[in-house]
Design a protein around this motif. Sequence first.
Motif, PDB file in Angstrom:
ATOM      1  N   ALA A 124     -10.057  -2.323  -7.152  1.00  0.00           N
ATOM      2  CA  ALA A 124      -8.707  -2.230  -6.744  1.00  0.00           C
ATOM      3  C   ALA A 124      -8.262  -3.745  -6.006  1.00  0.00           C
ATOM      4  O   ALA A 124      -7.105  -3.961  -6.165  1.00  0.00           O
ATOM      5  CB  ALA A 124      -8.624  -1.145  -5.855  1.00  0.00           C
ATOM      6  N   PHE A 125      -9.314  -4.255  -5.500  1.00  0.00           N
ATOM      7  CA  PHE A 125      -8.607  -5.565  -4.575  1.00  0.00           C
ATOM      8  C   PHE A 125      -8.931  -6.885  -5.432  1.00  0.00           C
ATOM      9  O   PHE A 125      -8.759  -8.008  -4.932  1.00  0.00           O
ATOM     10  CB  PHE A 125      -9.150  -5.476  -3.203  1.00  0.00           C
ATOM     11  CG  PHE A 125      -8.879  -4.107  -2.306  1.00  0.00           C
ATOM     12  CD1 PHE A 125      -7.589  -4.197  -1.975  1.00  0.00           C
ATOM     13  CD2 PHE A 125      -9.791  -3.170  -2.166  1.00  0.00           C
ATOM     14  CE1 PHE A 125      -7.090  -2.884  -1.343  1.00  0.00           C
ATOM     15  CE2 PHE A 125      -9.247  -2.109  -1.550  1.00  0.00           C
ATOM     16  CZ  PHE A 125      -8.194  -2.010  -1.197  1.00  0.00           C
ATOM     17  N   SER A 126      -9.436  -6.852  -6.667  1.00  0.00           N
ATOM     18  CA  SER A 126      -9.553  -7.939  -7.595  1.00  0.00           C
ATOM     19  C   SER A 126      -8.397  -7.899  -8.472  1.00  0.00           C
ATOM     20  O   SER A 126      -7.631  -7.046  -8.739  1.00  0.00           O
ATOM     21  CB  SER A 126     -11.003  -8.050  -8.165  1.00  0.00           C
ATOM     22  OG  SER A 126     -10.669  -6.906  -9.367  1.00  0.00           O
ATOM     23  N   SER A 127      -8.266  -9.236  -9.127  1.00  0.00           N
ATOM     24  CA  SER A 127      -7.165  -9.203 -10.112  1.00  0.00           C
ATOM     25  C   SER A 127      -7.367  -8.624 -11.247  1.00  0.00           C
ATOM     26  O   SER A 127      -6.833  -8.713 -12.332  1.00  0.00           O
ATOM     27  CB  SER A 127      -6.722 -10.639 -10.046  1.00  0.00           C
ATOM     28  OG  SER A 127      -7.832 -11.405 -10.528  1.00  0.00           O
ATOM     29  N   GLY A 144      -0.904  -6.029  -6.996  1.00  0.00           N
ATOM     30  CA  GLY A 144      -0.470  -5.878  -5.789  1.00  0.00           C
ATOM     31  C   GLY A 144      -1.628  -5.599  -4.499  1.00  0.00           C
ATOM     32  O   GLY A 144      -1.723  -6.236  -3.551  1.00  0.00           O
ATOM     33  N   LEU A 145      -2.719  -4.748  -4.977  1.00  0.00           N
ATOM     34  CA  LEU A 145      -3.820  -4.484  -4.140  1.00  0.00           C
ATOM     35  C   LEU A 145      -4.455  -5.702  -4.011  1.00  0.00           C
ATOM     36  O   LEU A 145      -5.264  -5.840  -2.787  1.00  0.00           O
ATOM     37  CB  LEU A 145      -4.532  -3.290  -4.596  1.00  0.00           C
ATOM     38  CG  LEU A 145      -3.816  -1.968  -4.203  1.00  0.00           C
ATOM     39  CD1 LEU A 145      -4.643  -0.753  -4.893  1.00  0.00           C
ATOM     40  CD2 LEU A 145      -3.409  -1.526  -2.967  1.00  0.00           C
ATOM     41  N   ALA A 146      -4.681  -6.605  -5.231  1.00  0.00           N
ATOM     42  CA  ALA A 146      -5.173  -7.787  -4.867  1.00  0.00           C
ATOM     43  C   ALA A 146      -4.860  -8.677  -4.013  1.00  0.00           C
ATOM     44  O   ALA A 146      -5.595  -9.131  -3.225  1.00  0.00           O
ATOM     45  CB  ALA A 146      -5.351  -8.574  -6.255  1.00  0.00           C
ATOM     46  N   ILE A 147      -3.526  -8.699  -3.821  1.00  0.00           N
ATOM     47  CA  ILE A 147      -2.867  -9.422  -2.776  1.00  0.00           C
ATOM     48  C   ILE A 147      -3.009  -8.901  -1.540  1.00  0.00           C
ATOM     49  O   ILE A 147      -3.280  -9.598  -0.558  1.00  0.00           O
ATOM     50  CB  ILE A 147      -1.169  -9.722  -3.344  1.00  0.00           C
ATOM     51  CG1 ILE A 147      -1.247 -10.470  -4.595  1.00  0.00           C
ATOM     52  CG2 ILE A 147      -0.458 -10.400  -2.132  1.00  0.00           C
ATOM     53  CD1 ILE A 147       0.204 -10.503  -5.107  1.00  0.00           C
ATOM     54  N   VAL A 152       0.843  -1.409  -0.108  1.00  0.00           N
ATOM     55  CA  VAL A 152       0.004   0.208   0.004  1.00  0.00           C
ATOM     56  C   VAL A 152       0.985   1.221  -0.114  1.00  0.00           C
ATOM     57  O   VAL A 152       0.616   2.028  -0.604  1.00  0.00           O
ATOM     58  CB  VAL A 152      -1.025  -0.022   1.241  1.00  0.00           C
ATOM     59  CG1 VAL A 152      -1.816   1.244   1.367  1.00  0.00           C
ATOM     60  CG2 VAL A 152      -1.946  -0.997   1.032  1.00  0.00           C
ATOM     61  N   THR A 153       1.902   1.263   0.820  1.00  0.00           N
ATOM     62  CA  THR A 153       2.849   2.474   0.861  1.00  0.00           C
ATOM     63  C   THR A 153       3.423   2.713  -0.554  1.00  0.00           C
ATOM     64  O   THR A 153       3.467   3.812  -0.902  1.00  0.00           O
ATOM     65  CB  THR A 153       3.971   2.157   1.851  1.00  0.00           C
ATOM     66  OG1 THR A 153       3.240   1.927   3.253  1.00  0.00           O
ATOM     67  CG2 THR A 153       5.049   3.281   2.043  1.00  0.00           C
ATOM     68  N   LEU A 154       4.002   1.628  -0.892  1.00  0.00           N
ATOM     69  CA  LEU A 154       4.615   1.601  -2.340  1.00  0.00           C
ATOM     70  C   LEU A 154       3.798   2.257  -3.516  1.00  0.00           C
ATOM     71  O   LEU A 154       4.073   3.039  -4.441  1.00  0.00           O
ATOM     72  CB  LEU A 154       5.358   0.383  -3.006  1.00  0.00           C
ATOM     73  CG  LEU A 154       6.429   0.115  -1.830  1.00  0.00           C
ATOM     74  CD1 LEU A 154       6.909  -1.338  -2.481  1.00  0.00           C
ATOM     75  CD2 LEU A 154       7.631   1.005  -2.179  1.00  0.00           C
TER      76      LEU A 154
END
Length: 127
Positions: free
Chosen positions: A76-79, A92-95, A24-26
């Motif tokens: 955002a949180f899906s692939s 990244g956000l999915a993970i 999240v930071t990156l």
Amino acid sequence: QELQPDLPQVLGDATQLEQAFLTVTLNAAEAMPQGGTLTVRSYAVNPSESGTGSAQVAVEFEDTGAGMTEDQQRRAFSSLLTTTKAKGTGLGLAIVGRIIEAHRGTLRIVSGRQGGTRIIVKLPSAA
């Protein structure tokens, strides 16, 4: 940093949570290519405010970048998120979502057309 002292402990895998917070930071840093401000906040969420009936710990990441469209926020949180970055897969956000879900936590994005994005992670406390 705006970190509340003496937060309740959270049960979880420290390495996985560290990876989620780093991602999240990156992402926030990449959203501000000309520079900006990333504010990280932590605070306790009382059981009466959490909506779950139990205490939680919240960690917020707020950047001053360009923001996210409504479509980007939904995906955002899906692939299925497509990234606009030259490098990366957009996973990244999915993970991050999967890690937080595995810890029985929740994620929320607040972003507007005026810019800036805030990602709010809430995790159940061990108390």
